[in-house]
Design a protein around this motif. Structure first.
Motif, PDB file in Angstrom:
ATOM      1  N   VAL A 187       4.569   8.321   6.863  1.00  0.00           N
ATOM      2  CA  VAL A 187       3.553   7.527   6.184  1.00  0.00           C
ATOM      3  C   VAL A 187       4.184   6.687   5.088  1.00  0.00           C
ATOM      4  O   VAL A 187       5.272   6.997   4.589  1.00  0.00           O
ATOM      5  CB  VAL A 187       2.416   8.395   5.610  1.00  0.00           C
ATOM      6  CG1 VAL A 187       1.745   9.184   6.713  1.00  0.00           C
ATOM      7  CG2 VAL A 187       2.930   9.311   4.516  1.00  0.00           C
ATOM      8  N   SER A 188       3.492   5.622   4.717  1.00  0.00           N
ATOM      9  CA  SER A 188       4.043   4.687   3.747  1.00  0.00           C
ATOM     10  C   SER A 188       3.151   4.592   2.513  1.00  0.00           C
ATOM     11  O   SER A 188       3.383   5.249   1.514  1.00  0.00           O
ATOM     12  CB  SER A 188       4.217   3.318   4.402  1.00  0.00           C
ATOM     13  OG  SER A 188       4.860   2.425   3.532  1.00  0.00           O
ATOM     14  N   LYS A 189       2.079   3.812   2.597  1.00  0.00           N
ATOM     15  CA  LYS A 189       1.166   3.631   1.474  1.00  0.00           C
ATOM     16  C   LYS A 189      -0.271   3.725   1.968  1.00  0.00           C
ATOM     17  O   LYS A 189      -0.527   3.724   3.170  1.00  0.00           O
ATOM     18  CB  LYS A 189       1.403   2.268   0.809  1.00  0.00           C
ATOM     19  CG  LYS A 189       2.762   2.125   0.151  1.00  0.00           C
ATOM     20  CD  LYS A 189       2.900   0.763  -0.515  1.00  0.00           C
ATOM     21  CE  LYS A 189       4.257   0.647  -1.204  1.00  0.00           C
ATOM     22  NZ  LYS A 189       4.424  -0.674  -1.861  1.00  0.00           N
ATOM     23  N   GLN A 190      -1.207   3.785   1.029  1.00  0.00           N
ATOM     24  CA  GLN A 190      -2.605   3.858   1.419  1.00  0.00           C
ATOM     25  C   GLN A 190      -3.029   2.553   2.079  1.00  0.00           C
ATOM     26  O   GLN A 190      -2.635   1.455   1.657  1.00  0.00           O
ATOM     27  CB  GLN A 190      -3.497   4.134   0.210  1.00  0.00           C
ATOM     28  CG  GLN A 190      -4.956   4.367   0.582  1.00  0.00           C
ATOM     29  CD  GLN A 190      -5.759   5.001  -0.538  1.00  0.00           C
ATOM     30  OE1 GLN A 190      -5.275   5.172  -1.650  1.00  0.00           O
ATOM     31  NE2 GLN A 190      -7.002   5.360  -0.243  1.00  0.00           N
ATOM     32  N   VAL A 191      -3.807   2.680   3.144  1.00  0.00           N
ATOM     33  CA  VAL A 191      -4.341   1.507   3.846  1.00  0.00           C
ATOM     34  C   VAL A 191      -5.213   0.700   2.886  1.00  0.00           C
ATOM     35  O   VAL A 191      -6.023   1.263   2.136  1.00  0.00           O
ATOM     36  CB  VAL A 191      -5.160   1.940   5.082  1.00  0.00           C
ATOM     37  CG1 VAL A 191      -5.933   0.766   5.659  1.00  0.00           C
ATOM     38  CG2 VAL A 191      -4.238   2.535   6.138  1.00  0.00           C
TER      39      VAL A 191
END
Length: 330
Positions: free
Chosen positions: A278-282
């Motif tokens: 995962v990267s960042k919040q959508v």
């Protein structure tokens, strides 16, 4: 009592069981349609050894929808230790599915038999009765084959498609069984996701008669927007970007509503090493969701657990039920 709404949930990976677990508690006629393009871990090894449909995602869905003692499910879900030689990393349920699929010469039949053994609430259908290969073209023009390789590449995806793994005819297209198509055509609600956009959701939609059924059904098609973006695949994506990708891959506008989380994910909560995909919040973008032809359905759907950010399956199920009960969602 009102008749139970027919709800079909399409996906794979870890997101689909969360939603199914919530919907299982509701008064619904439930069907899960599960991807067969996974090629990693125990599923990938069995797929390669036995030339079979990867069983892992199907196993997890069966476990969630089963109505037997939890002790039985714990045994079914048991995974052998990493030092157990040839059994290392294999889930017992995968081996059971593999044995029945070999006996019946059909994963579809194997899942049907296990569904009866486990008194499954609703239906569990693999999207195809054969393993599929996922292909991806990236924005840099390169192409990769295989779900694991595509995920590991961490590059921005332009387009994905699927082909049968075993065929002498390079032009033969994959085909979903009639049970899958009829479930979509007869549904009141079709739920897409949550899950990895290009590697868990799209492999189902890229089966041609599944896409055709989605366009033909009178059901409301609801996308459960991911909470977090995935490295490389969806970096910088808003929920509207996810919707546009789905519509573009299907070929026409298909998503009618988008269930969106409004709660912020604390930056200091997530264990980024543990959840390294995962990267960042959508990015939440209701206005552009509407411009994509879908209705935003919003709520605090966040569940923080295990050092990660997940959907609260019960809250998502409640929103799905509200959509099912509504005469319209405009």
């Amino acid at each position: 009592m009102h008749s139970a709404p027919k709800i079909v949930v399409i996906g794979g990976g870890s997101g689909q069981p969360i939603i199914l677990k919530g919907l299982k508690k509701c008064h619904v006629d439930l069907t899960a349609i599960v991807t067969v393009a996974d090629d990693g871990g125990s599923s990938g090894a069995l797929r390669n050894y036995l030339n079979m449909v990867p069983p892992g995602d199907v196993r997890n869905v069966l476990s969630v929808l089963a109505n037997v003692d939890e002790e039985i499910i714990d045994v079914f879900q048991y995974r052998f230790n990493s030092d157990d030689d040839m059994l290392a990393g294999h889930a017992l349920g995968n081996l059971i599915l593999a044995s029945i699929a070999e006996q019946d010469n059909s994963i579809f039949s194997a899942v049907n038999r296990l569904s009866k053994f486990f008194k499954v609430q609703g239906n569990v259908f693999p999207v195809a009765d054969e393993p599929l290969i996922l292909h991806a073209e990236f924005t840099d023009g390169t192409v990769l084959d295989g779900e694991s390789a595509i995920t590991a590449a961490g590059k921005k995806i332009k387009h994905v498609w699927v082909t049968p793994q075993f065929t002498l005819d390079e032009h033969r297209l994959p085909e979903a069984p009639s049970e899958v198509v009829n479930a979509i055509l007869n549904a009141d609600i079709v739920v897409l996701g949550p899950g990895s956009l290009f590697t868990s959701i799209m492999p189902n939609l890229m089966v041609p008669n599944v896409a055709e059924a989605l366009l033909a059904t009178r059901a409301k098609v609801v996308y459960v927007a991911n909470i977090m973006t995935q490295k490389g695949e969806t970096d910088g994506y808003s929920d509207a970007d996810h919707v546009r990708a789905i519509n573009e891959h299907v070929g026409e506008r298909v998503v009618d509503a988008v269930i969106m989380n409004t709660a912020p994910v604390p930056d200091d909560y997530i264990d980024w090493k543990k959840w390294n995909e995962v990267s960042k919040q959508v990015i939440s973008d209701p206005e552009h969701v509407r411009s994509a032809g879908a209705v935003p359905v919003v709520g605090n759907l966040l569940e923080l657990r295990d050092d990660g950010a997940f959907h609260d399956g019960d809250k998502v199920a409640q929103l799905i039920m509200k959509i099912a009960e509504a005469k319209n969602i405009d």
